[in-house]
Motif scaffolding. Structure first.
Motif, PDB file in Angstrom:
ATOM      1  N   MET A 103     -12.650   0.589  -1.099  1.00  6.31           N
ATOM      2  CA  MET A 103     -12.098   1.239  -2.280  1.00  6.31           C
ATOM      3  C   MET A 103     -10.758   0.599  -2.631  1.00  6.31           C
ATOM      4  O   MET A 103      -9.788   0.764  -1.887  1.00  6.31           O
ATOM      5  N   PRO A 104     -10.666  -0.144  -3.720  1.00  6.08           N
ATOM      6  CA  PRO A 104      -9.445  -0.911  -3.990  1.00  6.08           C
ATOM      7  C   PRO A 104      -8.222  -0.075  -4.345  1.00  6.08           C
ATOM      8  O   PRO A 104      -7.098  -0.482  -4.077  1.00  6.08           O
ATOM      9  N   ILE A 105      -8.393   1.093  -4.965  1.00 10.66           N
ATOM     10  CA  ILE A 105      -7.231   1.909  -5.329  1.00 10.66           C
ATOM     11  C   ILE A 105      -6.823   2.753  -4.128  1.00 10.66           C
ATOM     12  O   ILE A 105      -7.531   3.673  -3.727  1.00 10.66           O
ATOM     13  N   VAL A 106      -5.679   2.424  -3.540  1.00 14.09           N
ATOM     14  CA  VAL A 106      -5.238   3.142  -2.345  1.00 14.09           C
ATOM     15  C   VAL A 106      -4.214   4.224  -2.660  1.00 14.09           C
ATOM     16  O   VAL A 106      -3.911   5.058  -1.799  1.00 14.09           O
ATOM     17  N   GLY A 107      -3.667   4.226  -3.880  1.00  9.51           N
ATOM     18  CA  GLY A 107      -2.715   5.275  -4.221  1.00  9.51           C
ATOM     19  C   GLY A 107      -2.227   5.193  -5.645  1.00  9.51           C
ATOM     20  O   GLY A 107      -2.263   4.129  -6.277  1.00  9.51           O
ATOM     21  N   ASN A 140     -11.456   9.921  -2.300  1.00 12.16           N
ATOM     22  CA  ASN A 140     -10.745  11.193  -2.328  1.00 12.16           C
ATOM     23  C   ASN A 140      -9.258  10.905  -2.231  1.00 12.16           C
ATOM     24  O   ASN A 140      -8.836  10.011  -1.487  1.00 12.16           O
ATOM     25  N   PHE A 141      -8.450  11.672  -2.977  1.00 10.77           N
ATOM     26  CA  PHE A 141      -7.017  11.433  -3.004  1.00 10.77           C
ATOM     27  C   PHE A 141      -6.262  12.712  -2.678  1.00 10.77           C
ATOM     28  O   PHE A 141      -6.496  13.756  -3.290  1.00 10.77           O
ATOM     29  N   LYS A 142      -5.359  12.603  -1.717  1.00  9.53           N
ATOM     30  CA  LYS A 142      -4.503  13.716  -1.336  1.00  9.53           C
ATOM     31  C   LYS A 142      -3.287  13.744  -2.243  1.00  9.53           C
ATOM     32  O   LYS A 142      -2.566  12.748  -2.382  1.00  9.53           O
ATOM     33  N   ASN A 194      -5.096   7.714  -1.267  1.00  8.72           N
ATOM     34  CA  ASN A 194      -6.526   7.660  -0.935  1.00  8.72           C
ATOM     35  C   ASN A 194      -6.728   8.078   0.517  1.00  8.72           C
ATOM     36  O   ASN A 194      -6.182   7.474   1.435  1.00  8.72           O
ATOM     37  N   SER A 195      -7.500   9.137   0.715  1.00 15.79           N
ATOM     38  CA  SER A 195      -7.745   9.664   2.057  1.00 15.79           C
ATOM     39  C   SER A 195      -9.195   9.454   2.483  1.00 15.79           C
ATOM     40  O   SER A 195      -9.655  10.070   3.442  1.00 15.79           O
TER      41      SER A 195
END
Length: 302
Positions: free
Chosen positions: A1-5, A277-279, A300-301
């Motif tokens: 998943m390229p988008i980490v935050g 999923n994003f925290k 990204n969690s």
């Protein structure tokens, strides 16, 4: 998943040096202005540290100020961007900058509209420099070489509510590009949004904007959105807060940066549809003077 935050930074200059700033000269100053600004400063530094800890390989950056067009999105393809937070002759000592990922910028624009972006060489201004001053400092403290940037200048003269469908589509297409482009699909990518909230919080005569009770309502919806984890269970609730509720009053609220928040939502929402999923975390919110500022992130969690 390229988008980490995804990271949201306000761009109010009083966050830069609140411990030494003379608040007697600040418009619409309140008894709590200095402490509010100190808290925001600390939150922005912490947010920048969290960003650097993700060790991104590429940063996608959105700003409502500085380099922009009246009705269209602006993507830069010059090699470097640098400037100061100068405002009315002040804040000139706060300097920040970044390198532009020209190949990725041109590739993204081609993906979006089938053409390449022209070169621009104008300097950065406060809307870019203030978030990046904190990011540059965090990277230097960590001994981390920041990656190049894709710069998105948001349109300046359009109804923000009217742009919502286009902004959501832009975010969706940006995420699809991050997965489909072989040169970036394996990279860790973070999204940075420069955004202040409503500018109509104060009835003080020194405020440059008139008080409007919608300011508190709008900012509260944005805070609620920022507190919601982005996942398949919360999609509709998140959408309702940012798009339906806040979007329904964004134009009279006078926010600069809502367009970037909607773009970020579109990116994260598409990532969620593809398994991420994003925290969510809100580090701070306040309206030290006449406008609201919020510091938050989505990590990204998955």
């Amino acid at each position: 998943m390229p988008i980490v935050g995804g990271f949201v930074f306000p761009h109010g200059a009083i966050t830069l040096d609140p411990n030494t700033r003379d608040f007697n000269v600040v418009p619409a100053v309140k008894p709590t202005s200095k402490q509010d600004s100190i808290n925001l400063h600390s939150a922005m530094a912490k947010n920048a540290e969290s960003l650097v800890n993700l060790r991104p390989d590429l940063i996608i950056f959105s700003t409502p100020h500085g380099l922009r067009l009246k009705n269209s999105f602006l993507f830069l393809s010059n090699l470097k961007a640098k400037g100061s937070a100068e405002w009315d002759g002040d804040w000139t000592e706060f300097i920040a900058g970044f390198n532009i990922d020209v190949d990725s910028s041109n590739s993204l624009v081609t993906h979006l509209v089938g053409t390449q972006t022209p070169k621009e060489t104008l300097p950065l201004r406060w809307g870019e420099v203030i978030p990046w001053w904190f990011i540059n400092n965090a990277a230097e403290n960590a001994g981390f070489q920041l990656p190049p940037v894709i710069y998105i200048g948001q349109p300046s003269k359009r109804s923000q509510e009217g742009m919502i469908p286009e902004l959501l589509k832009l975010g969706k297409n940006i995420y699809q590009w991050t997965e489909s482009n072989e040169n970036v699909a394996s990279k860790n990518i973070v999204v940075v949004i420069s955004s202040d909230l409503s500018h109509y919080h104060s009835d003080d005569p020194t405020s440059p904007y008139a008080f409007n009770e919608v300011a508190t309502v709008f900012d509260e919806y944005i805070k609620q959105w920022a507190e919601i984890d982005m996942n398949s269970s919360n999609n509709q609730t998140s959408y309702d807060k940012l798009i339906t509720k806040a979007g329904g009053c964004v134009d009279p609220a006078g926010s600069c940066g809502y367009t970037g928040l909607v773009t970020l939502h579109g990116i994260l929402d598409e990532a969620v549809h593809r398994g991420s999923n994003f925290k969510a975390e809100v580090l701070d919110y306040s309206a030290p003077t006449y406008y609201g500022m919020m510091v938050n992130n989505f990590i990204n969690s998955s």
